[in-house]
Design an enzyme around this catalytic site. Structure first.
Site, PDB file in Angstrom:
ATOM      1  N   GLU A  90       0.824  -1.202   0.000  1.00 11.06           N
ATOM      2  CA  GLU A  90       0.000   0.000   0.000  1.00 11.06           C
ATOM      3  C   GLU A  90       0.862   1.256   0.000  1.00 11.06           C
ATOM      4  OE1 GLU A  90      -1.112   0.526   4.660  1.00 11.06           O
ATOM      5  OE2 GLU A  90      -2.071  -1.174   3.650  1.00 11.06           O
ATOM      6  N   CYS A 110       3.548   8.519   0.665  1.00  8.49           N
ATOM      7  CA  CYS A 110       4.215   7.613   1.597  1.00  8.49           C
ATOM      8  C   CYS A 110       4.237   6.243   0.930  1.00  8.49           C
ATOM      9  CB  CYS A 110       3.451   7.570   2.920  1.00  8.49           C
ATOM     10  SG  CYS A 110       4.149   6.458   4.149  1.00  8.49           S
ATOM     11  N   CYS A 117       6.872  -6.771   7.279  1.00  6.52           N
ATOM     12  CA  CYS A 117       7.984  -6.161   8.007  1.00  6.52           C
ATOM     13  C   CYS A 117       8.461  -7.115   9.095  1.00  6.52           C
ATOM     14  CB  CYS A 117       7.537  -4.842   8.639  1.00  6.52           C
ATOM     15  SG  CYS A 117       8.850  -3.921   9.484  1.00  6.52           S
ATOM     16  N   CYS A 121       7.069  -4.187  15.526  1.00  6.85           N
ATOM     17  CA  CYS A 121       6.690  -3.163  16.502  1.00  6.85           C
ATOM     18  C   CYS A 121       5.261  -3.436  16.953  1.00  6.85           C
ATOM     19  CB  CYS A 121       6.812  -1.774  15.888  1.00  6.85           C
ATOM     20  SG  CYS A 121       8.506  -1.356  15.378  1.00  6.85           S
ATOM     21  N   CYS A 124       2.086  -1.438  15.480  1.00 12.55           N
ATOM     22  CA  CYS A 124       2.046  -1.182  14.037  1.00 12.55           C
ATOM     23  C   CYS A 124       1.449  -2.362  13.287  1.00 12.55           C
ATOM     24  CB  CYS A 124       3.461  -0.884  13.536  1.00 12.55           C
ATOM     25  SG  CYS A 124       3.560  -0.580  11.755  1.00 12.55           S
ATOM     26  N   CYS A 341      -0.089   2.977   8.410  1.00 15.24           N
ATOM     27  CA  CYS A 341       0.774   2.006   7.748  1.00 15.24           C
ATOM     28  C   CYS A 341       0.308   0.567   7.976  1.00 15.24           C
ATOM     29  CB  CYS A 341       2.199   2.185   8.262  1.00 15.24           C
ATOM     30  SG  CYS A 341       3.370   1.026   7.579  1.00 15.24           S
TER      31      CYS A 341
END
Length: 362
Positions: A90, A110, A117, A121, A124, A341
């Site tokens: 995205e 962005c 990932c 975290c 997130c 995000c």
């Protein structure tokens, strides 16, 4: 098949020469791809027909497929792109962003650098399903190209790019840096280095590598805590490189580039948003050329944090501002379209299999 958007100008020149063409054909191709935003070789009418036929046999431009786009009432749009292997990423288009200088007709985007990932975290959405793979150079660059294509009819252009979408940009260091140079190239999109921002959760050796490049890009650090105990709980990367080593790397980056560093700080209610923590943040950043960007947390289904209350946000900001460190609160954009995000991708893939409790609560 060679993907042309994966090639630097030098590599593209070598490719066209190998096909028996003069070097200037590479510049023509770049203008078609990045100025005319064209991907059909037949439409590239100033190229010889024989060359166009050879290109069809040996190459493709490289183009992401738009799977979904959501438009917010807050001047923000989120794009969900399909990759050739079926993965999805995205990107976000913003007509205003408080950490970059904007002008009439200019927008910020962005973009993502990985599928998923590995940083994990806790607050997130990007890493909740783990890391699938790195994006190639063209998959990073074409996010900007496709968004430019969507706005050019309105007389707008992409003027600022933040590598702050899905993934850790410095974990995909080689392709991220290749994309930076491609986006900056005057024969490409011609976006100034000072209008490119790389965000990182704190890969200290790669921050030092980036400093050695001496590129005047902006560096943004996802800090989000003022002590190692808390940061290790919400950002596992801190177990490998603690706050002290991270701040030393940031100081080195400033010494090498002369650029101010932005410290991103997501405020979580009762977790990291006290006045005492604001004072500790001031102490940590004392003597550095810094900007603190406070970020309202965007809720993720199945994760039990709460966003900080407005009074706590104001109190935190006032402490940092009073110290002389510039401190802003990011203006919220796109919460109505899951613009934070990784949220749209996570939703598209079916969400979390099991709800996850927040690792820290007070």
């Amino acid at each position: 098949m060679t993907i042309l958007k994966d090639l630097t100008p030098e590599e593209l020149t070598a490719f066209v020469v190998e096909l028996g063409q003069p070097p200037f054909r590479a510049r023509q191709l770049m203008r078609w791809m990045y100025t005319a935003l064209e991907s059909d070789f037949d439409a590239m009418t100033n190229l010889p027909k024989g060359f166009r036929e050879k290109l069809k046999e040996t190459a493709r431009v490289g183009e992401l497929q738009l799977k979904e786009v959501r438009h917010s009432e807050q001047e923000t749009s989120k794009f969900l792109f399909s990759l050739p292997d079926g993965e999805v990423i995205e990107s976000v288009r913003m007509r205003y962003m408080d950490m970059v200088d904007m002008g009439p007709g200019r927008i910020a985007v962005c973009i993502s650098t990985q599928v998923g990932c590995a940083m994990d975290c806790d607050f997130c959405a990007s890493g909740k399903l783990g890391l699938r793979r790195n994006l190639s150079t063209w998959e990073i660059v074409d996010q900007v190209v496709q968004i430019q294509k969507s706005v050019q009819a309105q007389g707008e252009r992409v003027a600022n790019v933040v590598f702050m979408g899905i993934g850790e940009p410095l974990h995909n260091y080689k392709n991220t840096l290749r994309a930076v140079r491609m986006l900056n190239n005057p024969e490409g999109l011609g976006i100034g280095m000072r209008h490119l921002t790389i965000s990182t959760a704190g890969l200290v050796p790669k921050i030092r590598d980036l400093a050695a490049e001496k590129l005047p890009v902006r560096l943004a650090i996802s800090l989000h805590a003022t002590n190692d105990t808390l940061r290790e709980q919400i950002m596992p990367i801190n177990k490998k490189w603690n706050i002290e080593s991270l701040l030393k790397a940031c100081q080195h980056y400033q010494e090498q580039t002369g650029r101010r560093v932005t410290f991103e700080y997501i405020l979580l209610d009762g977790v990291n948003d006290s006045v005492d923590e604001a004072h500790e943040l001031v102490r940590l950043l004392s003597g550095t050329h810094s900007h603190v960007n406070l970020i309202p947390w965007n809720p993720i289904e199945g994760v039990e944090y709460r966003r900080s209350r407005p009074a706590r946000v104001r109190a935190f900001q006032e402490v940092v501002d009073a110290s002389g460190i510039k401190c802003t609160v990011r203006q919220e954009k796109g919460s109505d379209i899951a613009a934070a995000c990784g949220q749209l991708r996570l939703s598209d893939l079916g969400g979390l299999a099991k709800p996850r409790k927040a690792r820290v609560s007070k």
